[in-house]
Design an enzyme around this catalytic site. Structure first.
Site, mmCIF file in Angstrom:
data_model
loop_
_atom_site.group_PDB
_atom_site.id
_atom_site.type_symbol
_atom_site.label_atom_id
_atom_site.label_comp_id
_atom_site.label_asym_id
_atom_site.label_seq_id
_atom_site.Cartn_x
_atom_site.Cartn_y
_atom_site.Cartn_z
ATOM 1 N N GLU A 174 0.753 -1.220 -0.001
ATOM 2 C CA GLU A 174 -0.099 -0.079 0.031
ATOM 3 C C GLU A 174 0.910 1.264 -0.194
ATOM 4 O O GLU A 174 0.533 2.206 0.325
ATOM 5 C CB GLU A 174 -1.023 -0.106 1.012
ATOM 6 C CG GLU A 174 -1.693 -1.351 1.076
ATOM 7 C CD GLU A 174 -3.200 -1.183 1.326
ATOM 8 O OE1 GLU A 174 -3.672 -0.006 1.818
ATOM 9 O OE2 GLU A 174 -3.877 -1.969 1.006
ATOM 10 N N HIS A 242 -2.788 2.134 8.377
ATOM 11 C CA HIS A 242 -1.348 2.161 7.682
ATOM 12 C C HIS A 242 -0.669 3.008 8.707
ATOM 13 O O HIS A 242 -1.061 3.489 9.681
ATOM 14 C CB HIS A 242 -1.549 3.305 6.544
ATOM 15 C CG HIS A 242 -2.264 2.604 5.344
ATOM 16 N ND1 HIS A 242 -3.279 3.471 4.736
ATOM 17 C CD2 HIS A 242 -2.127 1.409 4.623
ATOM 18 C CE1 HIS A 242 -3.724 2.734 3.473
ATOM 19 N NE2 HIS A 242 -2.925 1.573 3.585
ATOM 20 N N CYS A 357 -2.286 11.698 4.012
ATOM 21 C CA CYS A 357 -2.781 10.659 3.092
ATOM 22 C C CYS A 357 -2.816 11.167 1.822
ATOM 23 O O CYS A 357 -2.695 10.636 0.521
ATOM 24 C CB CYS A 357 -4.244 10.055 3.484
ATOM 25 S SG CYS A 357 -3.958 9.030 5.014
#
Length: 424
Positions: A174, A242, A357
């Site tokens: 990711e 994350h 992000c």
């Protein structure tokens, strides 16, 4: 050599909606089914970009791919023109259809992992496109992301581009949301910390160790500069899907929650032995729940021209007095972070993505920056035109039922063509 870190933010697409597709993302699940405001979302993102530009930083932009996706439906056996198969998919399988409409490419931290030229064997900046294999709506981004990165960073003298890893349970990757680089300066060799998830009983661990190891190999990271650190299971269980939800680094500064990593004290000690002047800022007075809700650690830390640093924070940090007090303690402490800039990215936050992000960090020397496709580097004039474009073409509001309306699909196509025209 002069090296700066350029932030490339993902422009939020016109189909931005709250479908609650991201298991393990607390905010995404909490706001599932609520109305979204794509125009406001994209303008908030652009305002954040302008904040950094006004601070004297170089700012880039990634453009969103066209949504809804139709090529997957053809692959799954649907026949007819785009309008026909989209209508049929919405009728047959609403969850699948919602995946096709996602605007999740906005979170550019998941686009790829970036390896600095100072840490790679061949002296080039390496981009390893993330496969985002854990979730369908994210995996659909991988190939278009690769194509866009390949367009922006096409000069092979400076950049090396890598396709996404193969899909499968062992290679879920990711991107930069699980990668930190700690160095005495952007233009020097640094440690590349790859944070991976271990199995837990509540939410999926989205970054696999094998994937991180493969990314390090593809990026030609020198062996002594690639460290693999397990994320704390409790952090994942509390919604830290994350690493960038509980930790962020910039040059020689690490800002992390006290429960970000397994064996955290030992890792901090090892980093200090490797990096001169390393400054860890470990926060232990707020809970993991507070960290996830406020997204304190999903802030950006940026280096300013006077060599001090600034925190780019979501406004939600002000909603919790303890978190805001912590911010003030950080900027008044014995560290280079001397400024807190609070930005409004509520539409992104409601779907589970804060300031960090929304951006991919790319360290670039002056020569490498000149080799970048300059159409993707914002100037005040280009920013203003892009802002006007969003005001003119993005829908104001989307409810869950609006996603199935052909008129919304037409709006998305018109916005896509407007972006193509803006790009030139």
């Amino acid at each position: 050599m002069i090296v700066s870190e350029v932030n490339f933010d993902g422009l939020i697409g016109p189909t931005h909606n709250y479908a609650g597709l991201s298991r393990g993302n607390v905010a995404s699940a909490l706001h599932a089914g609520q109305p979204s405001y794509p125009r406001q979302a994209a303008l908030q993102g652009l305002e954040k970009m302008k904040h950094l530009m006004d601070m004297g930083l170089t700012q880039g932009v990634f453009l969103p791919p066209l949504r809804p996706v139709t090529h997957l439906l053809h692959h799954l056996g649907y026949k007819g023109d785009d309008k026909t198969i989209l209508k049929q998919a919405a009728k047959d399988d609403r969850l699948l259809f919602n995946n096709l409409c996602s605007a999740s490419s906005m979170w550019a931290a998941n686009a790829a992992t970036v390896i600095s030229e100072f840490d790679s064997h061949d002296g080039r900046v390496h981009f390893i496109t993330a496969n985002l294999a854990t979730m369908l709506h994210r995996h659909l981004e991988a190939q278009t992301t690769y194509a866009q990165l390949n367009q922006i960073f096409s000069n092979s003298c400076f950049f090396a581009m890598h396709h996404p890893l193969p899909c499968g349970q062992h290679f879920s990757d990711e991107g930069a949301a699980n990668h930190m680089r700690i160095t005495s300066a952007h233009g020097r060799t640094g440690i590349n910390i790859f944070v991976y998830g271990e199995k837990n009983d509540i939410y999926p661990a989205r970054q696999k160790l094998r994937a991180s190891q493969a990314v390090a190999r593809l990026g030609e990271v020198k062996p002594d500069l690639a460290w693999f650190i397990p994320q704390k299971k409790e952090a994942i269980a509390k919604g830290a899907f994350h690493n960038d939800v509980v930790a962020v680094a910039n040059e020689y500064v690490l800002l992390a929650h006290a429960e970000a990593f397994e064996d955290q004290g030992e890792w901090i000690k090892r980093i200090a032995e490797k990096i001169d002047g390393f400054i860890p800022i470990i926060i232990d007075n707020i809970t993991l729940e507070q960290a996830v809700k406020s997204y304190l650690f999903n802030s950006q830390i940026v280096t300013l021209k006077d060599r001090t640093m600034a925190l780019i924070l979501p406004q939600e940090v002000k909603s919790d007095p303890t978190v805001w007090e912590t911010v003030n303690r950080i900027i008044s402490g014995n560290n280079p972070i001397k400024k807190a800039v609070v930005v409004d990215v509520r539409e992104s936050m409601a779907n589970g993505g804060g300031p960090a992000c929304l951006r991919l960090r790319v360290p670039l020397s002056k020569a490498a920056l000149e080799a970048v496709d300059q159409r993707f580097i914002l100037t005040p004039k280009r920013w203003e035109k892009l802002y006007q474009l969003v005001e003119n073409f993005w829908p104001e509001k989307i409810t869950p039922d609006d996603l199935v309306l052909p008129e919304l699909w037409k709006t998305a196509v018109r916005a896509h063509w407007a972006l193509t025209s803006w790009l030139g």
